[in-house]
Design a protein around this motif. Structure first.
Motif, short mmCIF file in Angstrom:
data_model
loop_
_atom_site.label_atom_id
_atom_site.label_comp_id
_atom_site.label_asym_id
_atom_site.label_seq_id
_atom_site.Cartn_x
_atom_site.Cartn_y
_atom_site.Cartn_z
N GLY A 251 -6.59 -5.99 1.77
CA GLY A 251 -5.57 -5.34 0.94
C GLY A 251 -6.00 -3.95 0.49
O GLY A 251 -7.09 -3.47 0.79
N LYS A 252 -5.11 -3.29 -0.23
CA LYS A 252 -5.39 -1.93 -0.70
C LYS A 252 -6.48 -1.89 -1.76
O LYS A 252 -7.36 -1.04 -1.74
CB LYS A 252 -4.10 -1.31 -1.28
N GLN A 253 -6.40 -2.81 -2.73
CA GLN A 253 -7.35 -2.82 -3.84
C GLN A 253 -8.54 -3.70 -3.47
O GLN A 253 -8.46 -4.91 -3.49
CB GLN A 253 -6.67 -3.34 -5.11
N LYS B 293 -0.27 -9.57 10.39
CA LYS B 293 -0.09 -8.15 10.69
C LYS B 293 -1.43 -7.43 10.83
O LYS B 293 -1.48 -6.24 11.10
CB LYS B 293 0.72 -7.48 9.57
N ARG B 294 -2.51 -8.15 10.66
CA ARG B 294 -3.86 -7.58 10.62
C ARG B 294 -4.57 -7.83 11.94
O ARG B 294 -4.79 -8.97 12.34
CB ARG B 294 -4.63 -8.20 9.46
N GLN C 234 -3.30 -0.31 6.03
CA GLN C 234 -1.93 0.05 5.69
C GLN C 234 -1.32 0.84 6.83
O GLN C 234 -2.02 1.56 7.55
CB GLN C 234 -1.91 0.87 4.40
N PRO C 235 0.01 0.75 7.03
CA PRO C 235 0.67 1.42 8.16
C PRO C 235 0.45 2.93 8.18
O PRO C 235 0.37 3.52 9.26
CB PRO C 235 2.15 1.08 7.95
N GLU C 236 0.36 3.55 7.01
CA GLU C 236 0.23 5.00 6.97
C GLU C 236 -1.19 5.49 7.23
O GLU C 236 -1.42 6.68 7.42
CB GLU C 236 0.72 5.53 5.61
N GLU C 237 -2.15 4.57 7.25
CA GLU C 237 -3.54 4.97 7.45
C GLU C 237 -3.85 5.21 8.93
O GLU C 237 -3.22 4.64 9.81
CB GLU C 237 -4.49 3.89 6.92
#
Length: 557
Positions: A75-77, A230-231, A314-317
């Motif tokens: 995850g992000k965090q 999705k990973r 994340q998709p934008e990374e």
């Protein structure tokens, strides 16, 4: 295998630990294709969840014992304080070097401060009475490049040897958790279990065995919409797990080498050469039942699943773009062993493609992804990570054309890649070269084709601009082209032809597989792949184009 099905989230309160225990006991005692060496050799480090009130990190020193493993999304965090760091740990993405905490973890990992997803994994392990739990964030020193290089190749065995893999399908990060209930911890002297205080009680009216209602047509309850699915990094964990329990947004699902059970009571018995499983990666007895063509087809299936998943968190990374081949390397290593054991020869791995199946491996396309309205934008990474003829050169889902009776029309003269690490044929590559003899046509112009219903297809379809060729010469581009590309010259290479297997929506006739190429500036007879013909070519649509082509020796990089 995962189906594109969407579910409404429901609560898991209470989780039926009795049902998991029943599935696990039945599998370990009765399933011949799931048996392995028990107790197995433990990973270098595990988390001891039973000896004390709080878990602790344990150096195993080559010992043996049963353990569970967790498959999850970071995850992000990322809980930096919880991850294990050592003296050689380095900061990532601009972060300062973290302080070593490995010795503190050996004494105590406070349960109350663990992220919810990790807490849930500890709860399951304790409730099922298994002492050891493996979680990469805690059991591998983070930011230590030397340890990562040593431990990364072992992770396939870690998941394969786990008594059970816990898959947190529905949690999109460490803090989310996947059991969705309130708990209080029990002391180890109380049997190592926890008392559950559920938010809502729910009766499970399932038969104790969970195996009486079986249906070979039972559809997979696993969804592409689940965060874990999705990973990209998690696919190999599913592939290698001899036993795995999925906590999805709708039901709890068990999978092993013989059965799939759903919490709802539905079961599926895997058959010989069942395409709905990756079990041949885990058991040589299953792999031995497959032909050469079936084995390579299974690898294509792995690639199709893998490319639908994100390499970045994340998709934008774009941070992990170069690691695409690293993320699938565990599966590639094992598949190499399978080919050697079953076919009695060592195949060469070339940036995601196998030399023994090279021509068919060029038949990958983004066409099916476009048709499925996938909310994805295909792109080429800013820094090339694979030769253009490999699927790994594109970020986004790819699918292989299901051609039968395929007749290759090229002769491969040379196929090579240069690895970043010469000792690792399954890792990142610097470059690649494919030299082939075949029919080609040069100095062509293209025009872009719009799609009336799919806006996201813009730039993905083009035709050759020539009155000599009819409507059959339609290409699907691997990544979108722009109007500026219509001023460039292109070439075509005829790969071969075949018939589409079981696809009633396609027109009858031969499918002519033709690559669309673009010359590399400053080089002679050197090209890069742009796309592939996307539709069946009938009558003179194929013959006119092929009759115009001439034999040529070309290089694709």
């Amino acid at each position: 295998m995962i189906e594109p099905i969407s579910f409404k989230p429901v609560s898991f309160e209470p989780v039926s630990f009795e049902l998991i225990s029943t599935w696990l006991e039945d599998c370990t005692k009765n399933h011949k294709l799931c048996r392995s060496e028990f107790p197995p050799k433990l990973p270098m480090r595990v988390i001891d969840v039973l000896s004390r009130d709080d878990p602790l990190l344990l150096e195993t020193d080559g010992g043996r014992g049963d353990y569970f493993a967790l498959s999850y999304c970071w995850g992000k965090q990322r809980n930096i304080d919880m991850m294990t760091f050592g003296p050689k740990s380095k900061g990532k993405r601009g972060q300062p070097d973290p302080k070593p905490n490995i010795e503190a973890h050996k004494a105590r990992i406070p349960f109350s401060s663990m992220p919810k997803t990790l807490q849930d994994a500890v709860i399951i392990s304790r409730r099922l009475g298994v002492k050891y739990l493996w979680i990469d964030a805690l059991c591998i020193i983070q930011g230590d490049d030397e340890e990562w290089e040593k431990e990364h190749p072992k992770m396939a065995d870690i998941y394969a040897n786990a008594k059970l893999v816990i898959a947190a399908d529905n949690a999109d990060g460490l803090e989310k958790g996947f059991l969705n209930r309130k708990v209080t911890m029990a002391r180890p002297e109380e049997g190592g279990l926890q008392r559950i205080i559920p938010q809502a009680q729910k009766q499970h009216n399932l038969e104790r065995s969970g195996t009486r209602k079986t249906s070979p047509m039972c559809s997979s309850p696993l969804s592409w919409n689940e965060p874990l699915n999705k990973r990209a990094w998690s696919l190999s964990e599913v592939i290698f797990a001899n036993r795995i329990v999925h906590f999805t947004s709708s039901v709890m699902v068990w999978e092993c080498n013989e059965f799939r059970h759903c919490e709802s009571g539905c079961s599926h018995i895997f058959q010989e050469n069942d395409d709905d499983s990756f079990r041949l990666f885990r058991n040589i007895l299953i792999a031995n039942q497959s032909t050469k063509a079936e084995l390579y087809h299974k690898w294509d299936t792995v690639v199709e699943h893998f490319t639908r998943r994100q390499i970045n968190s994340q998709p934008e990374e774009k941070y992990k773009d170069p690691q695409r081949l690293v993320a699938i390397s565990r599966a590639a290593r094992r598949f190499s062993q399978i080919l050697e054991e079953v076919l009695q020869y060592e195949d060469e791995y070339l940036a995601g493609v196998w030399k023994g199946n090279l021509t068919r491996s060029l038949l990958w396309s983004v066409e099916k992804g476009l048709q499925q309205y996938l909310a994805i934008r295909w792109r080429r990474p800013e820094a090339p990570r694979a030769p253009t003829w490999s699927w790994a050169a594109v970020e986004g889902p790819v699918f292989f054309e299901p051609l039968v009776n395929f007749q290759p029309a090229i002769h491969v003269k040379e196929a090579t890649v240069k690895q970043c690490d010469s000792d690792d044929q399954f890792g990142q590559v610097i470059s690649g070269k494919l030299v082939v003899q075949g029919k080609a046509l040069h100095k062509l112009k293209i025009q872009l084709e719009d799609h009336a219903y799919l806006d996201h297809v813009t730039g993905h379809r083009c035709r050759i601009c020539s009155p000599r060729f009819d409507e059959g010469c339609l290409f699907t581009c691997d990544a979108p082209l722009s109007e500026a590309n219509t001023h460039q010259e292109f070439s075509c290479l005829y790969l071969g032809n075949g018939e589409h297997e079981g696809d009633i929506q396609r027109e009858t006739g031969l499918y002519y597989a033709i690559l669309l190429l673009r010359p590399v500036a400053g080089a002679t007879q050197v090209f890069e792949r742009v796309g592939i013909s996307s539709h069946c070519i009938r009558n003179d649509g194929g013959s006119t184009l092929l009759d115009t082509m001439i034999e040529d020796l070309i290089t694709i990089i």
